[in-house]
Motif scaffolding. Sequence first.
Motif, PDB file in Angstrom:
ATOM      1  N   LEU A 215       0.353  10.626  -8.285  1.00 48.58           N
ATOM      2  CA  LEU A 215      -0.120   9.397  -7.636  1.00 48.58           C
ATOM      3  C   LEU A 215      -1.526   9.030  -8.117  1.00 48.58           C
ATOM      4  O   LEU A 215      -1.806   7.881  -8.470  1.00 48.58           O
ATOM      5  N   LEU A 216      -2.406  10.032  -8.169  1.00 49.73           N
ATOM      6  CA  LEU A 216      -3.782   9.759  -8.595  1.00 49.73           C
ATOM      7  C   LEU A 216      -3.800   9.253 -10.034  1.00 49.73           C
ATOM      8  O   LEU A 216      -4.547   8.324 -10.375  1.00 49.73           O
ATOM      9  N   ALA A 217      -2.943   9.857 -10.876  1.00 48.29           N
ATOM     10  CA  ALA A 217      -2.881   9.411 -12.271  1.00 48.29           C
ATOM     11  C   ALA A 217      -2.464   7.946 -12.352  1.00 48.29           C
ATOM     12  O   ALA A 217      -2.960   7.193 -13.193  1.00 48.29           O
ATOM     13  N   GLU A 218      -1.556   7.551 -11.453  1.00 48.98           N
ATOM     14  CA  GLU A 218      -1.113   6.146 -11.446  1.00 48.98           C
ATOM     15  C   GLU A 218      -2.219   5.214 -10.954  1.00 48.98           C
ATOM     16  O   GLU A 218      -2.303   4.068 -11.359  1.00 48.98           O
ATOM     17  N   LEU A 219      -3.039   5.702 -10.035  1.00 42.55           N
ATOM     18  CA  LEU A 219      -4.089   4.852  -9.456  1.00 42.55           C
ATOM     19  C   LEU A 219      -5.267   4.658 -10.411  1.00 42.55           C
ATOM     20  O   LEU A 219      -5.986   3.668 -10.335  1.00 42.55           O
ATOM     21  N   ALA A 220      -5.448   5.637 -11.324  1.00 42.46           N
ATOM     22  CA  ALA A 220      -6.554   5.523 -12.281  1.00 42.46           C
ATOM     23  C   ALA A 220      -6.362   4.247 -13.083  1.00 42.46           C
ATOM     24  O   ALA A 220      -5.252   3.822 -13.334  1.00 42.46           O
TER      25      ALA A 220
ATOM     26  N   MET B 294      10.377  10.258  -8.023  1.00 43.65           N
ATOM     27  CA  MET B 294       9.120  10.327  -8.786  1.00 43.65           C
ATOM     28  C   MET B 294       9.196  11.497  -9.769  1.00 43.65           C
ATOM     29  O   MET B 294       9.540  12.611  -9.391  1.00 43.65           O
ATOM     30  N   MET B 295       8.895  11.204 -11.026  1.00 41.91           N
ATOM     31  CA  MET B 295       8.864  12.308 -11.975  1.00 41.91           C
ATOM     32  C   MET B 295       7.492  12.965 -11.882  1.00 41.91           C
ATOM     33  O   MET B 295       6.470  12.289 -11.973  1.00 41.91           O
ATOM     34  N   LEU B 296       7.498  14.275 -11.665  1.00 44.99           N
ATOM     35  CA  LEU B 296       6.223  14.968 -11.556  1.00 44.99           C
ATOM     36  C   LEU B 296       5.648  15.187 -12.945  1.00 44.99           C
ATOM     37  O   LEU B 296       6.361  15.341 -13.908  1.00 44.99           O
ATOM     38  N   ARG B 297       4.377  15.200 -13.033  1.00 47.16           N
ATOM     39  CA  ARG B 297       3.654  15.493 -14.274  1.00 47.16           C
ATOM     40  C   ARG B 297       4.087  14.599 -15.430  1.00 47.16           C
ATOM     41  O   ARG B 297       4.289  15.056 -16.556  1.00 47.16           O
ATOM     42  N   GLU B 298       4.236  13.322 -15.106  1.00 44.06           N
ATOM     43  CA  GLU B 298       4.685  12.360 -16.105  1.00 44.06           C
ATOM     44  C   GLU B 298       3.735  12.291 -17.304  1.00 44.06           C
ATOM     45  O   GLU B 298       4.178  12.218 -18.441  1.00 44.06           O
ATOM     46  N   HIS B 299       2.447  12.321 -16.999  1.00 54.01           N
ATOM     47  CA  HIS B 299       1.475  12.168 -18.088  1.00 54.01           C
ATOM     48  C   HIS B 299       1.522  13.352 -19.038  1.00 54.01           C
ATOM     49  O   HIS B 299       1.479  13.197 -20.250  1.00 54.01           O
ATOM     50  N   PHE B 300       1.634  14.536 -18.467  1.00 51.15           N
ATOM     51  CA  PHE B 300       1.730  15.728 -19.314  1.00 51.15           C
ATOM     52  C   PHE B 300       2.985  15.644 -20.183  1.00 51.15           C
ATOM     53  O   PHE B 300       2.937  15.903 -21.391  1.00 51.15           O
ATOM     54  N   SER B 301       4.100  15.255 -19.572  1.00 43.79           N
ATOM     55  CA  SER B 301       5.345  15.150 -20.339  1.00 43.79           C
ATOM     56  C   SER B 301       5.173  14.174 -21.490  1.00 43.79           C
ATOM     57  O   SER B 301       5.613  14.445 -22.609  1.00 43.79           O
ATOM     58  N   ALA B 302       4.527  13.046 -21.214  1.00 44.05           N
ATOM     59  CA  ALA B 302       4.344  12.038 -22.268  1.00 44.05           C
ATOM     60  C   ALA B 302       3.477  12.603 -23.394  1.00 44.05           C
ATOM     61  O   ALA B 302       3.758  12.393 -24.575  1.00 44.05           O
TER      62      ALA B 302
ATOM     63  N   SER C 154       0.833  -1.210   0.000  1.00 46.98           N
ATOM     64  CA  SER C 154       0.000   0.000   0.000  1.00 46.98           C
ATOM     65  C   SER C 154       0.865   1.256   0.000  1.00 46.98           C
ATOM     66  O   SER C 154       0.556   2.242  -0.671  1.00 46.98           O
ATOM     67  N   LEU C 155       1.962   1.218   0.781  1.00 48.13           N
ATOM     68  CA  LEU C 155       2.847   2.391   0.826  1.00 48.13           C
ATOM     69  C   LEU C 155       3.544   2.592  -0.519  1.00 48.13           C
ATOM     70  O   LEU C 155       3.735   3.720  -0.974  1.00 48.13           O
ATOM     71  N   ARG C 156       3.898   1.489  -1.165  1.00 49.07           N
ATOM     72  CA  ARG C 156       4.504   1.600  -2.497  1.00 49.07           C
ATOM     73  C   ARG C 156       3.492   2.192  -3.472  1.00 49.07           C
ATOM     74  O   ARG C 156       3.812   3.062  -4.276  1.00 49.07           O
ATOM     75  N   GLU C 157       2.261   1.701  -3.398  1.00 47.18           N
ATOM     76  CA  GLU C 157       1.228   2.169  -4.318  1.00 47.18           C
ATOM     77  C   GLU C 157       0.975   3.664  -4.126  1.00 47.18           C
ATOM     78  O   GLU C 157       0.607   4.365  -5.062  1.00 47.18           O
ATOM     79  N   ALA C 158       1.195   4.142  -2.900  1.00 48.39           N
ATOM     80  CA  ALA C 158       0.974   5.567  -2.623  1.00 48.39           C
ATOM     81  C   ALA C 158       2.269   6.376  -2.779  1.00 48.39           C
ATOM     82  O   ALA C 158       2.345   7.526  -2.332  1.00 48.39           O
ATOM     83  N   PHE C 159       3.285   5.763  -3.414  1.00 47.97           N
ATOM     84  CA  PHE C 159       4.565   6.450  -3.662  1.00 47.97           C
ATOM     85  C   PHE C 159       5.203   6.965  -2.385  1.00 47.97           C
ATOM     86  O   PHE C 159       5.816   8.028  -2.367  1.00 47.97           O
TER      87      PHE C 159
END
Lengths: 287, 228
Positions: free
Chosen positions: A220-225, B1-9, A158-163
């Motif tokens: 994080l939210l983008a990854e969870l979608a 963590m790269m921020l705004r990865e989706h935008f960059s892509a 869970s902690l990994r999933e939440a970065f």
Amino acid sequence: MKNSLVEGPGYLNQVKAVQSWERTEVLPVLTGNHPKFEIEKINFYYGALQVLRDINLTIPTGYITSIIGPSGTGKSTFLRLLNRMSDLTPGARVEGSIRLEGKDIFTEINPVDLRYRVGMVFQMPNPFPKSIYDNVAYGPRMHGLRDKKELETLVEGSLREAFLWDEVKDNLHLSALSLSGGQQQRLCIARSLAVAPEVLLLDEPCSALDPIATFKIEQLLAELAGRYTLVIVTHNMQQAARISHYTGVFMLVKDQAGELVEFGPTNEVFTNPKSPTTEAFLTGRIG
Amino acid sequence: MMLREHFSAELVQLQVNLTTLGELVKTATRLAVEALLRRDNILAGQVIENDTVINQLRFRWEEQALQLLATQNPVARDLRVIAAGIHIVDDLERMGDHAKGIARISQLMGDNPLVCPGLPLDTMAQKVCELLNLALASFSNRDANLAGVVGRRDDEVDEMYNRIAAELFEIMFSDRGKVGEANHLLWAAHHLERIADRTTNICERVIFVCTGQMEEIPGMSSRLNSHK
């Protein structure tokens, strides 16, 4: 003609590349497009005061749906309805139906199961005054998980999933309150994910955070979608624009009851809104 | 963590799409001239038909760019890439129209064999395509130096155009029967020359992306004037 524009191999490769443009849509490709929530004719009252009117909305599975609108239009009230957080509010009354995966959340799903399936993250990070580990392990323990090894795996996952894992892995037994605001918020997300919900409701999850912490949550939210259905209420229109796939706009139209004046793919809402009210709100002309 | 990865892509994808559009325009230019010189009006017809694809893709590109502007708040270089890109796809679309123009000329000339063969139109087309190629490379590689060099090489195309035009005037004066075809070929050369001009525009936009400076790349005539 061998070298014709249509038949030449070079041209064909180009056409293939061009066809791949269609895949650059912001919407992730998901199998099917079945609804997570079907909300029909929701009217909500605090005593005599109506705060939501005739809300009809289908929230698609696996996408980020954002709810935006001026203050006092019932956005948070609406969000809290989705896991029946308003049940205990004195004088609260709801009409209409909300179905989760086809089942009515008021009559066909008990509230404990509902909240197990539909997690919530609030504006102010609210970790329990316990260790980082215990915060994440709390939900699974409540659901009866006792096996230490399994718990450890679940907490790490869970902690990994939440970065958050890399930042806290050496200090899992420190108090959660020692973390920064952004870390605390990611911890709260990890805590929600630990019980494997289907949906995460987020009420202004970044409004107490600085821009970098905000970008981290957004990423994080983008990854969870895709794996989860996310519904986020935000005052920050640009945040809704940046991260969500669908956007709903709540406004006051005739009186003090919020109405959904627009719902659609975020790209369309922000480049070519259908409702003049939405346009006026987005461009800062009312609100 | 790269921020705004989706935008960059998405921004990377937008740039790749622009290059793809450029490749299509380059192919259209090369094949239009080939059709003209080989008297292959089937090929000319295909160039004309495929121009609608270029036009549609240009709109699609702009739409995606506007969506990124509206939703992602791009700033600094990201903003310049999108702003420049909107101009570049406009140039590319017009270059596609010029290629179509050459194909139209081929069709207007009917099925007759060339009566003024041997003009270096194919060499000129090669040069134009080479410059467009380099301009697109300067965009993908963010290479302001290359863009500056390529932009100034428009002079080479202008010189070729002048030579071809002189030769065609010569033909028109000496043989009235060839005036019609010579006039058509002059127009074709003019289309190529215009494509090269727009390549220079692209180079100027690339320099803007890299440096933030909006400057015109001076053509030969203005360089000569500045020496006076």
